[in-house]
Scaffold this active site. Structure first.
Site, PDB file in Angstrom:
ATOM      1  N   HIS A 158      62.082   8.618 -22.448  1.00 47.19           N
ATOM      2  CA  HIS A 158      61.104   9.257 -21.571  1.00 47.19           C
ATOM      3  C   HIS A 158      61.408   8.938 -20.104  1.00 47.19           C
ATOM      4  O   HIS A 158      61.436   9.839 -19.252  1.00 47.19           O
ATOM      5  CB  HIS A 158      59.697   8.781 -21.938  1.00 47.19           C
ATOM      6  CG  HIS A 158      58.633   9.288 -21.013  1.00 47.19           C
ATOM      7  ND1 HIS A 158      57.890  10.414 -21.293  1.00 47.19           N
ATOM      8  CD2 HIS A 158      58.184   8.826 -19.818  1.00 47.19           C
ATOM      9  CE1 HIS A 158      57.031  10.632 -20.307  1.00 47.19           C
ATOM     10  NE2 HIS A 158      57.196   9.677 -19.390  1.00 47.19           N
ATOM     11  N   GLU A 159      61.658   7.677 -19.813  1.00 43.03           N
ATOM     12  CA  GLU A 159      61.967   7.297 -18.431  1.00 43.03           C
ATOM     13  C   GLU A 159      63.291   7.903 -17.976  1.00 43.03           C
ATOM     14  O   GLU A 159      63.434   8.304 -16.814  1.00 43.03           O
ATOM     15  CB  GLU A 159      62.005   5.772 -18.302  1.00 43.03           C
ATOM     16  CG  GLU A 159      60.678   5.078 -18.594  1.00 43.03           C
ATOM     17  CD  GLU A 159      59.554   5.588 -17.710  1.00 43.03           C
ATOM     18  OE1 GLU A 159      59.811   5.933 -16.530  1.00 43.03           O
ATOM     19  OE2 GLU A 159      58.402   5.654 -18.186  1.00 43.03           O
ATOM     20  N   HIS A 162      62.751  11.330 -16.578  1.00 41.50           N
ATOM     21  CA  HIS A 162      62.351  11.416 -15.171  1.00 41.50           C
ATOM     22  C   HIS A 162      63.571  11.389 -14.253  1.00 41.50           C
ATOM     23  O   HIS A 162      63.609  12.064 -13.221  1.00 41.50           O
ATOM     24  CB  HIS A 162      61.424  10.254 -14.815  1.00 41.50           C
ATOM     25  CG  HIS A 162      60.052  10.375 -15.398  1.00 41.50           C
ATOM     26  ND1 HIS A 162      59.279  11.498 -15.252  1.00 41.50           N
ATOM     27  CD2 HIS A 162      59.307   9.492 -16.133  1.00 41.50           C
ATOM     28  CE1 HIS A 162      58.110  11.316 -15.860  1.00 41.50           C
ATOM     29  NE2 HIS A 162      58.113  10.113 -16.409  1.00 41.50           N
TER      30      HIS A 162
END
Length: 295
Positions: A158-159, A162
């Site tokens: 998920h990170e 980004h």
């Protein structure tokens, strides 16, 4: 005598016809000014509506970022990391290992970034990513959530999403887009090197480096990062993408469904994203779900 007096009065006074023309002209000028003001105000509100209520500003931001080189992302992330006051702790959870497993699944352009994964000491539950591939997870999150390897992969993925989607740069750029565009066109830092447009934007973004660690993403950003985690886990052949949903469920349960935590303040919409991931799982073909359950 009365005739001559009236005639003198008309000669000394203003011509009634001429006065009527002047009044009409003044009224016409006034109406024209009012119409111009109305058009200007309407155009302003139309522009603001187009800017804030449609994806136009997002499209322009994405186009501008195409010209910003990856090297600028790396410089921005390093500058942001230097401005933070965190202490690193021993990674006994496998953040570094799992992070680099996922990097091998990335496209070549983003895979060659100097990705860095680690654990920092903090008394709050959170994780963050900086441009250029710096990903950090707080030890409080890891100690409290007791994540499986698949759930940890979901968190890291998920990170990474980004970073891949350049969400931090887009958020900063969008907030002052017109200003950045004008400054970049006429950019000059007197270093003896003439930066191109993308490099100029990258250098301007450096001024916002200290704010990146506390930056809050939009719900759209969060859904995109979830999608990246889902894809990375799916192609890894090691972890089931269903772990993205179970990770978010653990985070939601930890905060008691209140949404008032450090995680929710920077990663909004957790509850809605959980439901969206459940739907996404159910939409997979039955054979694919069986295969992924075995991971």
């Amino acid at each position: 005598p009365m005739y001559h007096q009236a005639n003198r009065s008309n000669n000394n006074g203003r011509n009634p016809y001429q006065s009527s023309q002047q009044n009409q002209q003044q009224r016409g000028n006034s109406n024209h000014q009012n119409a111009s003001r109305y058009i200007a105000v309407s155009a302003l509100f139309g522009f603001l509506g187009l800017w804030y209520l449609t994806p136009v500003s997002d499209w322009i931001t994405d186009i501008v970022l195409v010209f910003v080189p990856i090297e600028s992302d790396i410089d921005l992330g390093r500058e942001a990391w230097r401005s933070m006051d965190y202490s690193s702790v021993t990674d006994k959870w496998g953040v570094h290992r799992i992070g680099h497993e996922l990097v091998s699944q990335l496209p070549q352009q983003t895979g060659v970034m100097p990705w860095s994964f680690g654990v920092i000491h903090a008394d709050f539950v959170n994780a963050f990513a900086l441009p250029g591939g710096i990903v950090r997870v707080t030890d409080a999150l890891l100690e409290q959530l007791k994540l499986s390897d698949a759930e940890l992969a979901a968190l890291i993925g998920h990170e990474m999403g980004h970073v891949v989607h350049r969400h931090s740069q887009a958020r900063v750029l969008k907030e002052q887009l017109i200003s950045y565009l004008l400054q970049a066109v006429f950019y000059e830092d007197n270093d003896g090197y003439q930066e191109n447009f993308g490099e100029a934007v990258g250098e301007l973004l450096l001024k916002s480096a200290t704010f990146l660690g506390k930056q809050s993403f939009s719900r759209k950003n969060e859904y995109e990062a979830d999608a990246t985690a889902w894809e990375l886990l799916g192609v890894s052949r090691q972890y089931s993408p269903k772990a993205v949903g179970s990770l978010l469920q653990k985070l939601w349960d930890l905060q008691g469904g209140s949404g008032e935590t450090a995680w929710e303040s920077t990663h909004p919409g957790t509850a809605d994203r959980i439901e969206a991931l459940k739907v996404k799982w159910e939409e997979l073909p039955l054979g694919e779900r069986r295969r992924l359950k075995g991971l």
